[in-house]
Design a protein around this motif. Structure first.
Motif, PDB file in Angstrom:
ATOM      1  N   SER A  77       1.199  -0.742  -0.101  1.00  0.00           N
ATOM      2  CA  SER A  77       0.004  -0.339   0.101  1.00  0.00           C
ATOM      3  C   SER A  77       0.483   1.542   0.161  1.00  0.00           C
ATOM      4  O   SER A  77       0.327   2.149  -0.220  1.00  0.00           O
ATOM      5  CB  SER A  77      -0.746   0.202   1.830  1.00  0.00           C
ATOM      6  N   MET A 108       0.771   3.146  -7.299  1.00  0.00           N
ATOM      7  CA  MET A 108       0.488   2.133  -7.504  1.00  0.00           C
ATOM      8  C   MET A 108       0.680   0.882  -9.018  1.00  0.00           C
ATOM      9  O   MET A 108       0.459  -0.203  -9.015  1.00  0.00           O
ATOM     10  CB  MET A 108      -1.030   2.164  -8.238  1.00  0.00           C
ATOM     11  N   LEU A 114      -7.137  -6.651   0.437  1.00  0.00           N
ATOM     12  CA  LEU A 114      -7.020  -5.160  -0.078  1.00  0.00           C
ATOM     13  C   LEU A 114      -8.386  -5.654  -0.442  1.00  0.00           C
ATOM     14  O   LEU A 114      -9.443  -6.391  -0.152  1.00  0.00           O
ATOM     15  CB  LEU A 114      -6.475  -4.484  -1.211  1.00  0.00           C
ATOM     16  N   GLU A 173     -11.999  -1.945  -4.533  1.00  0.00           N
ATOM     17  CA  GLU A 173     -11.402  -1.409  -5.198  1.00  0.00           C
ATOM     18  C   GLU A 173     -10.050  -1.556  -5.590  1.00  0.00           C
ATOM     19  O   GLU A 173      -9.905  -1.822  -6.593  1.00  0.00           O
ATOM     20  CB  GLU A 173     -12.034   0.179  -4.451  1.00  0.00           C
ATOM     21  N   GLN A 174      -9.377  -1.850  -4.822  1.00  0.00           N
ATOM     22  CA  GLN A 174      -7.672  -1.576  -4.864  1.00  0.00           C
ATOM     23  C   GLN A 174      -7.464  -2.817  -5.851  1.00  0.00           C
ATOM     24  O   GLN A 174      -6.832  -3.315  -6.409  1.00  0.00           O
ATOM     25  CB  GLN A 174      -6.838  -1.955  -3.371  1.00  0.00           C
ATOM     26  N   GLN A 175      -8.043  -4.501  -5.701  1.00  0.00           N
ATOM     27  CA  GLN A 175      -8.194  -5.359  -6.208  1.00  0.00           C
ATOM     28  C   GLN A 175      -7.828  -4.553  -7.924  1.00  0.00           C
ATOM     29  O   GLN A 175      -7.862  -5.102  -8.245  1.00  0.00           O
ATOM     30  CB  GLN A 175      -9.010  -6.671  -5.683  1.00  0.00           C
TER      31      GLN A 175
END
Length: 430
Positions: free
Chosen positions: A227, A231, A253, A256-258
């Motif tokens: 994190s 990205m 995670l 959304e992050q995935q």
């Protein structure tokens, strides 16, 4: 403490075995702990860090050291086996002082510390007496040793201007100094750092090295490090990880992050990870690797041996070749059987794999529980086995290390119950 030696250099001590007075080996010296309480006096050596069986690093105070020489180290045999934790202004000589930049007090320039000389005083205390320093220009009035690039100088401790000893070694220097550590050992070193220091060091690692190290770390530390990256770099690191480990990390995670990270990954790698994320936790499908060694029945033993030699393969994955009808990328055509590496070594190179298949072992279904997988591996003494879907197509392979990761306690990488190793009777210091 008695010793015939009054001066030793730390670089020569690293890796030496540490013995008790009876000659029994206790462990191996990994670093020396020094402490500076008064800038006008040389820093004092307060103890050593030794690695005992089980890869645990423990602290032995200098009051327990009976002899410290360039060829041997002997202590009383009383060792507290609690894991070493650096405190306050304590400094690790090799880990933090080696490769540190220093300034010559006479104004003749800067240098880099390559070694440190310890000297035993009349009181019995060991202190930093000299530094072995490399610099590029002239050094008037100092004993110079020329070897390779730059000028090597052996100087007294007070000939240099030092930054505070407990100032951490630059992250880049730490990475370079520990380049040869196995990923699991590097991960252990990161675990023992503060959060800030851990992120600094992790950021300095190359993507492939960081991926290998992350796979050996607890889930929460993996998430914090990933994190902290931008990205695009986080996606690059995930691509370097084994698909099952990348899926496990992404599962920690938010959705959304995935999705964001999977979109940034290369399509082929992202598709493998997406398929793993579809499986419920603790199923064969969730822990398998979707890229085992897969060959058609017409392939030869010679081709199979060439495939298992690939450097990036783990020993467990390299132990078995899975034979399927095309297509050979998971999910494959019909799964036919497996060929173990022992069979490959016993058969002539031109032999076709279809003639030496092991068809007695049934593959495990992708929805099977981890307990079923573990029992099968244990029953047949396997290191890896095929995972198929309900249509009989190979979707991956599960290895013994995958299963261990799932059945051990979640905190197995960091769990420390205190002094659990008995090196010899009476070794623990109450």
């Amino acid at each position: 403490m008695s010793s015939n030696s009054t001066k030793v250099f730390i670089a020569r001590l690293l890796g030496l075995d540490v013995f008790d007075p009876l000659g029994d080996r206790l462990g191996r010296l990994r670093d020396v702990v020094v402490l500076s309480r008064d800038p006008s006096k040389p820093a004092q050596c307060v103890g050593i860090v030794i690695e005992v069986p089980g890869k645990r690093r423990v602290f032995v105070p200098m009051t327990r050291i009976q002899a410290m020489e360039s060829r041997q180290i002997i202590c009383t045999g009383l060792v507290n086996l609690r894991r070493f934790q650096q405190r306050g202004a304590e400094t690790l000589a090799a880990g933090e002082l080696f490769d540190r930049k220093v300034t010559f007090r006479d104004g003749s320039g800067n240098g880099v510390v390559e070694d440190i000389g310890l000297e035993r005083q009349r009181s019995g205390d060991w202190v930093i007496a000299e530094y072995f320093v490399r610099r590029g220009e002239n050094a008037t009035g100092l004993r110079a040793l020329r070897r390779g690039r730059g000028e090597r100088l052996l100087v007294a401790w007070d000939a240099l201007v030092h930054s505070p000893l407990h100032e951490p070694q630059a992250a880049s220097s730490f990475v370079a100094a520990n380049d040869e550590l196995k990923p699991a050992d590097f991960a252990e070193a990161l675990h023992e750092m503060s959060d800030k220091r851990r992120l600094e060091v992790a950021t300095e690692l190359q993507d492939d090295r960081l991926a290998d190290v992350l796979q050996e770390m607890p889930d929460d530390e993996q998430v914090k490090i990933l994190s902290s990256l931008d990205m695009e770099r986080a996606a690059d690191v995930l691509e370097e990880m084994d698909p099952d480990d990348a899926a496990d990390l992404l599962a920690e995670l938010s959705l959304e992050q995935q999705h964001a990270l999977l979109e940034l990954m290369e399509p082929d790698g992202a598709d493998d990870v997406r398929r793993l994320l579809e499986y419920a936790e603790n199923t064969a499908g969730s822990m398998m690797t979707p890229v085992p060694i897969i060959l058609p029945p017409e392939a030869t033993v010679a081709e199979a041996l060439a495939s298992v030699r690939r450097e990036e393969l783990s020993p467990a994955l390299a132990s078995t070749v899975f034979v399927c009808r095309p297509p050979l990328e998971t999910p494959t055509g019909r799964y036919l059987g497996a060929v173990h590496i022992q069979a490959l070594l016993r058969c002539p190179p031109p032999e076709a794999l279809g003639n030496i298949l092991d068809t007695d072992l049934e593959p495990v279904l992708d929805l099977a529980d981890v307990s079923e997988v573990a029992r099968t591996l244990a029953t047949y003494n396997l290191t890896s086995m095929a995972v198929v879907n309900s249509d009989g197509r190979l979707v991956g392979a599960v290895t013994v290390d995958d299963v261990l990761d799932h059945i051990l306690p979640e905190d197995w990488r960091t769990h420390d119950d205190g002094p659990t190793h008995t090196l010899k009777e009476g070794i623990l210091d109450g």
